[in-house]
Each structure stands twice: as structure tokens, then as C-alpha cells.
Design an enzyme around this catalytic site. Structure first.
Site, mmCIF file in Angstrom:
data_model
loop_
_atom_site.group_PDB
_atom_site.id
_atom_site.type_symbol
_atom_site.label_atom_id
_atom_site.label_comp_id
_atom_site.label_asym_id
_atom_site.label_seq_id
_atom_site.Cartn_x
_atom_site.Cartn_y
_atom_site.Cartn_z
ATOM 1 N N GLU A 44 30.647 11.436 6.031
ATOM 2 C CA GLU A 44 31.268 11.068 7.372
ATOM 3 C C GLU A 44 30.237 11.679 8.296
ATOM 4 O OE1 GLU A 44 34.643 13.741 7.782
ATOM 5 O OE2 GLU A 44 35.962 12.646 6.295
ATOM 6 N N GLU A 60 27.989 12.070 11.864
ATOM 7 C CA GLU A 60 28.324 12.002 13.098
ATOM 8 C C GLU A 60 27.041 11.841 13.917
ATOM 9 O OE1 GLU A 60 31.924 15.405 13.011
ATOM 10 O OE2 GLU A 60 29.686 15.841 13.195
ATOM 11 N N GLU A 65 31.644 9.138 15.720
ATOM 12 C CA GLU A 65 31.822 9.068 14.067
ATOM 13 C C GLU A 65 32.362 7.658 13.601
ATOM 14 O OE1 GLU A 65 34.462 11.284 10.673
ATOM 15 O OE2 GLU A 65 33.415 12.531 12.043
ATOM 16 N N ARG A 77 38.663 24.624 7.436
ATOM 17 C CA ARG A 77 37.570 24.030 7.910
ATOM 18 C C ARG A 77 36.468 24.816 8.127
ATOM 19 N NH1 ARG A 77 38.535 18.233 9.335
ATOM 20 N NH2 ARG A 77 40.800 17.750 8.932
ATOM 21 N N ASP A 111 0.904 -0.969 -0.102
ATOM 22 C CA ASP A 111 0.178 -0.072 0.241
ATOM 23 C C ASP A 111 0.862 1.153 -0.041
ATOM 24 O OD1 ASP A 111 -1.760 2.102 0.477
ATOM 25 O OD2 ASP A 111 -2.233 1.593 2.385
ATOM 26 N N ARG A 147 31.143 20.179 3.358
ATOM 27 C CA ARG A 147 30.748 20.372 4.715
ATOM 28 C C ARG A 147 29.386 20.713 5.270
ATOM 29 N NH1 ARG A 147 35.608 19.618 7.306
ATOM 30 N NH2 ARG A 147 34.889 20.886 8.975
ATOM 31 N N HIS A 156 29.822 15.466 6.800
ATOM 32 C CA HIS A 156 30.635 15.852 5.885
ATOM 33 C C HIS A 156 30.614 15.070 4.660
ATOM 34 C CE1 HIS A 156 33.153 18.044 9.405
ATOM 35 N NE2 HIS A 156 32.082 18.658 8.953
#
Length: 470
Positions: free
Chosen positions: A130, A132, A220, A339, A51, A360, A269
Site C-alpha cells: 500500500e 503512499e 494512495e 495500527r 555497460d 507496517r 504497509h
């Protein structure tokens, strides 16, 4: 592995149950099970009915009948169920036309790859997320007409440094200091290792596991890069294994981007690269060792980032993580090693095969099929239109003077802003009929009605702190 090999595996492993799994529109794995006798070689072609009107964001009740068609290449033994069960990830099809369903997220991923190949630019898009997450010991929450609250707890949480534990041994991880002390401060090493080993046994290539920056059990576990659809399949197995391993130990896991106030949120990321005939296309002699194609790919990601985030950061909670001035990459710029930029070029290796872009912004609340597909379409649009990404941002964003910082564009500040950006900028997603107007409209309407407006209607507990005495 083909249908015949799947049936042989079932016999060899004494499988009793076949579990058929597929992804709903917002991003939760769904399933139903049949006894082994119901699985025949023809089932992989003919499918089984269910369904579709009961699945979020899918069919109306007058068009409810749908088919699941198992993909034999996805078979794995469920490591948690008491009765031996083989899992098969499925594609969704219309029972009348036999066509793949346009709102099936896995189908969108398949179409994105097919479109890329049709352009002749590349034959493989590799993705490496990646993700977390937090491992908690307790979570309680409620929202009704007269009250609303949440309460979470972790034995690792620094807020428990003064709790009576008979005895409290004091190994609590301070805010933003969870990356990465050894045990006993890191109390979850064995649990993460168990998760990792179960993933490997289930066919996921794992590269490492570790504690993450935040207090209270942030973690992670990194998967090796894989082609788009395979990577998204693995992301669903990843979440399933992590949650159920934690449950075995009377713990709970969340992939919410920002469950803990005053500490780091959970991102995902996402590394991406294009290859053709076994050769990496993003390696070259330009900035940070990138090719001209890679620079145009960055241009596509930066241009479309505000609309992309409607898929890569699809919850209201996502934007509690993406806040200027904190740890999240909200600056729509690119850099090697920096970063604080939305796009980073990792510089760990000089090997051309390791050259890739790291987007990121995304977080693990996303539907990976939709998120990866949207990222790929932005990359392809940048390459096709030779979009210039501008100059890199190699300075520390937090040290920039206000007048220079004001020139750096940032991500949307809320889910409704991202959805509005998607409404204005989605032509790049429609190419090759990968996403359709129906998919875009359904996504925007569902998110606005079920999440944005639902959140806007409800008082927040902190509003009572700020405004009750007015």
C-alpha cells in the site's frame, strides 16, 4: 505471453520502439531503447549488451559488459511516449558465464521464491503493498558549500489558506485531516483516477484510490496482491505511471517517506501471505484466526526487523517517519487491528483466503525486489525455526505507562543503525544463496558512503535556527 506472442503484439499494435527496463541496485528503474527490428525471438534467449559499470552499485569498469534478457511475460505498451513503444522488463546476465547477475535485484526476488519452493513449505508468496505518495505543485532544493534549502508547495496545503490566489477559495486540507474528504477539498480526485485507469490498462490490478491523511496532496492507490516478482514488477510500473501522469498535469510526485514537517509521512504497509496448492497457509484457529505457521512467520519478522529495515526503509529520510510517539508503527510487536504495532493482522474479512500479515514499517523509497525478498526470508526463517512472537500488543501504545512501554522494543532510529543491524544479522538472508555476502557488503558500503556519511557531513538548515547565536 511468450516471445512469439510479443512479436505478434508488436505487429498488431504497430509498435516502433522496444524499451528495455531493469532495476539498478539502490532502486531506480533504468532503460534503453532499440528499434523493433532489433527484437527477434532469439533476443529473449541471447539478450542485448550494455555497460554495467555505469549502473550504481554494479560492475567495475574492467568488467563492464553485461546482458539484458527481456522477460516476455512483462510486455506492456507505454501509455506516455509519443512513438508507440513496447516495454519489456529484463533480467541481467553475465555475458561470459550466462549466469544471472547476483546483484540484479530481480534475480534476488526470483531466487527467494525458488528457495521457498525448495523447502516445500509453500509454492506462492503473495505481496500486497500500500504505497503512499505526495503530489506537489512545486519543489525546489539545493545544497552547496554556502547554502542549503528545500521549498515545496501544494495548492491543497493548509499553509496556503492565507495566500493571495485571486481568488483563494479556502478549500485547504488541515494537517492530518486528508483521510478522506470529498471534492472540492480533495482537489486531486480526477488525477488519481487517471493514474488508476492507466495502471489498469497497463496490466496492474487496482483495488482503490483515495486521498491520504496528510495535507498537501498525499495520496494512495492500492494494488491487488500478487506473487513476489510480479508484485515488484508492478510496483515499478506503478511509480512510473504515477510520476508521468502527474507530469502531464504540470505536477510532481515524490515517494520520499517524510517530505512534510508536522504531518504524516508516506509508508508502504506490506501485506504478505504464503499459499500452497491454492490454499492459504496463514489461516487457522489461533490468535486473530491465524495458523501456527503464521505465528512463527510473525516471530521471524519481529526477530529480524532491525536488519530488515535496511532494505524496507533504506533512506536517511525513512527515519524521519519512523519516530516513537507519532503515527508511524515503530513498536516491534503484533496485534489484530492495532495500527501502532509493526505487524497488524487485518480483520476486515473472515474468509481464510483473506488471512495475511501486514508489515507496517516499510516505505515506498525501497527497492521492492530487495524489500519483498528480505521480508520473505525473515518469514521463512521464523517458520523453519518455529520462532515464538510472544504476546500480542492489543493495547493503545500511546496509553501505556512508561514502565510498560519501555518493555516494547522499537525499530532502529536511523539508517546507520539499520545498516549496523544488517551487518550483525544477515545469515537468514544468505540461505539458498538468495542474498550473497557480496550483495550485503555492497549494500551496506554503498548506503554508508553515498547516503549516511554524505548527510552527516552537511549542515542542516534547522541547525542554524538552534545554534547560530551560540
Amino acid at each position: 505471453m511468450g516471445p512469439k506472442e510479443v512479436l505478434e503484439l508488436c505487429k498488431a499494435e504497430d509498435v516502433k520502439i522496444i524499451d528495455l527496463r531493469f532495476m539498478d541496485f539502490p532502486g531506480l528503474w533504468q532503460h534503453f531503447s532499440v528499434p523493433l527490428a532489433e527484437l527477434e525471438e532469439s533476443t529473449f534467449e541471447d539478450g542485448l549488451g550494455f555497460d554495467g559499470s555505469s549502473i550504481r552499485g554494479w560492475q567495475e569498469i574492467n568488467e563492464s559488459d553485461m546482458l539484458v534478457k527481456p522477460d516476455p511475460t512483462t510486455a506492456f505498451i507505454d501509455p506516455f511516449l509519443e512513438i508507440k513503444t513496447l516495454v519489456l522488463i529484463c533480467n541481467i546476465c553475465d555475458p561470459i558465464t550466462g549466469e544471472d547477475y547476483s546483484r540484479d535485484p530481480r534475480n534476488i526476488g526470483k531466487k527467494a521464491v525458488k528457495y521457498m519452493k525448495s523447502l516445500g513449505l509453500a509454492d506462492t508468496a503473495y505481496f500486497g503493498p500500500e504505497a503512499e505518495f505526495f503530489i506537489f505543485d512545486d519543489i525546489r532544493f539545493d545544497q552547496n558549500a554556502h547554502s542549503g534549502y528545500y521549498f515545496l508547495d501544494s495548492a491543497e496545503g493548509i499553509w496556503n489558506s492565507g495566500r493571495v490566489e485571486n481568488p483563494n477559495l479556502g478549500y485547504k486540507i488541515r494537517y492530518k485531516e486528508g483521510y478522506f474528504p470529498v471534492p472540492p477539498a480533495d482537489s486531486l480526485q480526477d488525477l488519481r483516477s487517471e493514474m488508476m485507469m492507466l495502471m489498469i490498462k497497463s496490466g496492474i490490478y487496482i483495488e482503490c484510490q483515495h486521498h491520504e491523511v496528510a495535507t498537501a496532496g498525499q495520496a494512495e492507490i492500492d494494488m491487488r496482491f500478487a506473487p513476489l516478482v510480479e508484485c515488484a514488477d508492478s510496483m515499478l510500473k506503478y511509480k512510473y505511471i504515477i510520476k508521468n501522469t502527474a507530469l502531464k498535469h504540470n505536477k510532481t510526485v515524490t515517494f520520499m517517506p517524510k517530505p512534510v514537517f508536522s504531518d504524516n509521512g508516506s509508508g508502504m504497509h506490506t501485506h504478505v501471505s504464503l499459499w500452497k496448492q491454492g490454499k492459504p497457509l496463514f489461516a487457522g484457529d489461533g490468535y486473530a484466526g491465524l495458523s501456527e505457521m503464521a505465528m512463527h512467520a510473525i516471530g521471524g519478522l519481529l526477530k529480524h526487523a532491525p536488519s530488515l529495515l535496511a532494505f524496507t526503509n533504506p533512506t536517511t529520510n525513512s527515519y524521519k517517519r519512523l519516530v516513537p510517539g507519532f503515527e508511524a508503527p515503530v513498536n516491534l510487536a503484533y496485534s489484530s487491528r492495532n495500527r501502532s504495532a509493526a505487524i497488524r493482522i487485518p480483520m476486515y474479512s473472515a474468509n481464510p483466503k483473506a488471512k495475511r500479515l501486514e508489515f507496517r514499517c516499510p516505505d515506498p523509497s525501497c527497492n521492492p525486489y530487495l524489500a519483498f525478498s528480505a521480508i520473505l526470508m525473515a518469514v521463512l526463517d521464523g517458520i523453519q525455526n518455529k520462532l515464538d512472537p510472544g504476546d500480542p500488543l492489543d493495547k493503545n501504545i500511546y496509553d501505556l505507562p512508561p514502565e510498560e512501554l519501555a518493555k516494547v522494543p522499537t525499530t532502529p532510529g536511523s539508517l546507520d543503525q539499520a545498516l549496523n543491524a544488517l551487518a550483525e544479522d544477515h545469515q537468514y538472508l544468505l540461505k539458498g544463496n538468495v542474498f550473497t555476502e557480496d550483495v550485503i557488503d555492497t549494500w551496506i558500503n554503498y548506503k554508508m558512503e553515498k547516503e549516511v556519511k554524505a548527510m552527516a557531513l552537511r549542515p542542516h538548515p534547522y541547525e542554524f535556527c538552534m545554534y547560530y547565536d551560540i
